[in-house]
Design a protein around this motif. Sequence first.
Motif, short mmCIF file in Angstrom:
data_model
loop_
_atom_site.label_atom_id
_atom_site.label_comp_id
_atom_site.label_asym_id
_atom_site.label_seq_id
_atom_site.Cartn_x
_atom_site.Cartn_y
_atom_site.Cartn_z
N GLU A 1 2.75 -3.76 4.92
CA GLU A 1 3.04 -2.60 4.07
C GLU A 1 2.34 -1.34 4.56
O GLU A 1 2.89 -0.24 4.50
CB GLU A 1 2.64 -2.90 2.62
N ILE A 2 1.12 -1.51 5.06
CA ILE A 2 0.38 -0.36 5.60
C ILE A 2 1.06 0.16 6.86
O ILE A 2 1.23 1.38 7.04
CB ILE A 2 -1.08 -0.76 5.92
N LEU A 3 1.44 -0.76 7.74
CA LEU A 3 2.06 -0.35 9.00
C LEU A 3 3.40 0.35 8.76
O LEU A 3 3.70 1.38 9.38
CB LEU A 3 2.23 -1.57 9.91
N ASP B 1 5.03 -1.47 -1.52
CA ASP B 1 4.89 -2.55 -2.49
C ASP B 1 3.47 -3.08 -2.36
O ASP B 1 3.14 -3.77 -1.40
CB ASP B 1 5.91 -3.66 -2.21
N ALA B 2 2.61 -2.72 -3.31
CA ALA B 2 1.19 -3.11 -3.26
C ALA B 2 0.91 -4.31 -4.15
O ALA B 2 -0.25 -4.54 -4.52
CB ALA B 2 0.32 -1.93 -3.67
N SER B 3 1.94 -5.09 -4.49
CA SER B 3 1.71 -6.23 -5.37
C SER B 3 0.90 -7.34 -4.71
O SER B 3 0.36 -8.20 -5.40
CB SER B 3 3.05 -6.79 -5.88
N ALA B 4 0.78 -7.31 -3.38
CA ALA B 4 -0.03 -8.31 -2.68
C ALA B 4 -1.48 -7.89 -2.57
O ALA B 4 -2.36 -8.75 -2.42
CB ALA B 4 0.54 -8.58 -1.29
N SER B 5 -1.76 -6.59 -2.59
CA SER B 5 -3.14 -6.13 -2.44
C SER B 5 -3.28 -4.67 -2.83
O SER B 5 -2.51 -3.82 -2.36
CB SER B 5 -3.61 -6.30 -0.98
N GLN C 1 -5.57 -2.93 -1.76
CA GLN C 1 -6.07 -2.25 -0.57
C GLN C 1 -4.99 -1.44 0.13
O GLN C 1 -5.29 -0.48 0.84
CB GLN C 1 -6.69 -3.26 0.40
N PHE C 2 -3.72 -1.81 -0.07
CA PHE C 2 -2.64 -1.02 0.53
C PHE C 2 -2.65 0.40 -0.03
O PHE C 2 -2.41 1.37 0.70
CB PHE C 2 -1.28 -1.67 0.24
#
Length: 423
Positions: free
Chosen positions: A127-129, A165-169, A171-172
């Motif tokens: 997601e960051i990339l 979509d930051a539902s995994a972390s 930190q994104f």
Amino acid sequence: MTSQPDPWPAPRARGAVDAEVTLPGSKSLTNRALVLAALADGPSVVRRALRSRDTTLMAAALAALGTHVDSSGTDWTVVPGPLAGDATVDCGLAGTVMRFVPPVAALSTGSTRFDGDPHMRRRPVGEILDALRALGVQVEDDSRGALPFVVRGSGSVRGGPVQIDASASSQFVSALLLAGARYDLGVDVRHRGGPVPSLPHVEMTVAMLRDRGVAVDDDQADRWVVAPGPVRARDETIEPDLSNAAPFLALAAVSGGTVLVRDWPTRTTQAGDALRDVLALMGCRVERAPEGLRVSGPERLQGVDLDLHDVGELTPAVAALCALAATPSRLHGVAHIRGHETDRLAALAAELGGLGADVTELPDGLAIRPAVLHGGVFHTYADHRMAHAGVILGAAVDGVLVEDVATTGKTFPGFADVWSGLL
């Protein structure tokens, strides 16, 4: 990290423990402070910085990009430098390095290659990339969305709106906010997906940006707008790492004793502050004292039904306590911790069950029922929070052997020696 016998015989509490503990500084605060200091308009001092593997990896990563970091003392001095030239960043097992540094590297005039320990190649960073690509940054990852990857900087980043979509972390979100003020148009991060986990960590990021004069608008749910502009240099005093308090306060809970954690802040954005409420629900007496936070354990621990979505990092320690409780527990809302240092839900189900616990793995948590536990090897999966769960169980159960206890050096160097000293 301190070398320890492997597996390590976890010390047993033979009576009520009465102890005081001084914790090292917060990893979350230290690494955010280092990133912001590297982007600031002048030198900064990070006081009482945590010295651990994660923070030294962050310092080394920023130094590789051109920042001068003097970490020789208790207080670390950071002098921003030109972000220029090619660099290599070792992420180790540090999610903050893997996620927070690429948006900084995008401001460099060189190419930065990121890699880390083998397990880190399985942790999500795509997601960051993708967000950096949407903001005009060239990223090469062979479409893996994982380590290793290369960020090719051009000296500036356009910035502007970006959807993730930051539902995994969480930190994104934090990763983009930390560097966003240095982008030409700032950054407008919009989350689309399930609930963002560990929101206190995003609140921590926003508070630290505002402390440095950065304008952040977070009035809308799932949207954070960082205005372009300078990041003011600021000396920061790092709070104790409250998540690292979990095993020590748990020691009071399982032994029926009393543990004082010194210098507990009166106001904080750290997720570990939720331990006060969790332990009270389990029957502990929790009180603030002038010296810090004091917890006294009950005669019998009570099970709990808890949504730990916002404080998922506490799940291993809380699960260990639930396995020792007199009534059933249900921990839920933490599907995202499957993507932490290991799949923590699967690991906890396996390791608790291996010691005799009656535990069921749920899609987003664990159901734990009272059972008689026994000794055995508790595997940690190179995960410091799993090691915390192991030593908590070992304090209450004979014969628990914690594999790779030295992994606690990720956020608490010398943990095993401190723990043994209390028992």
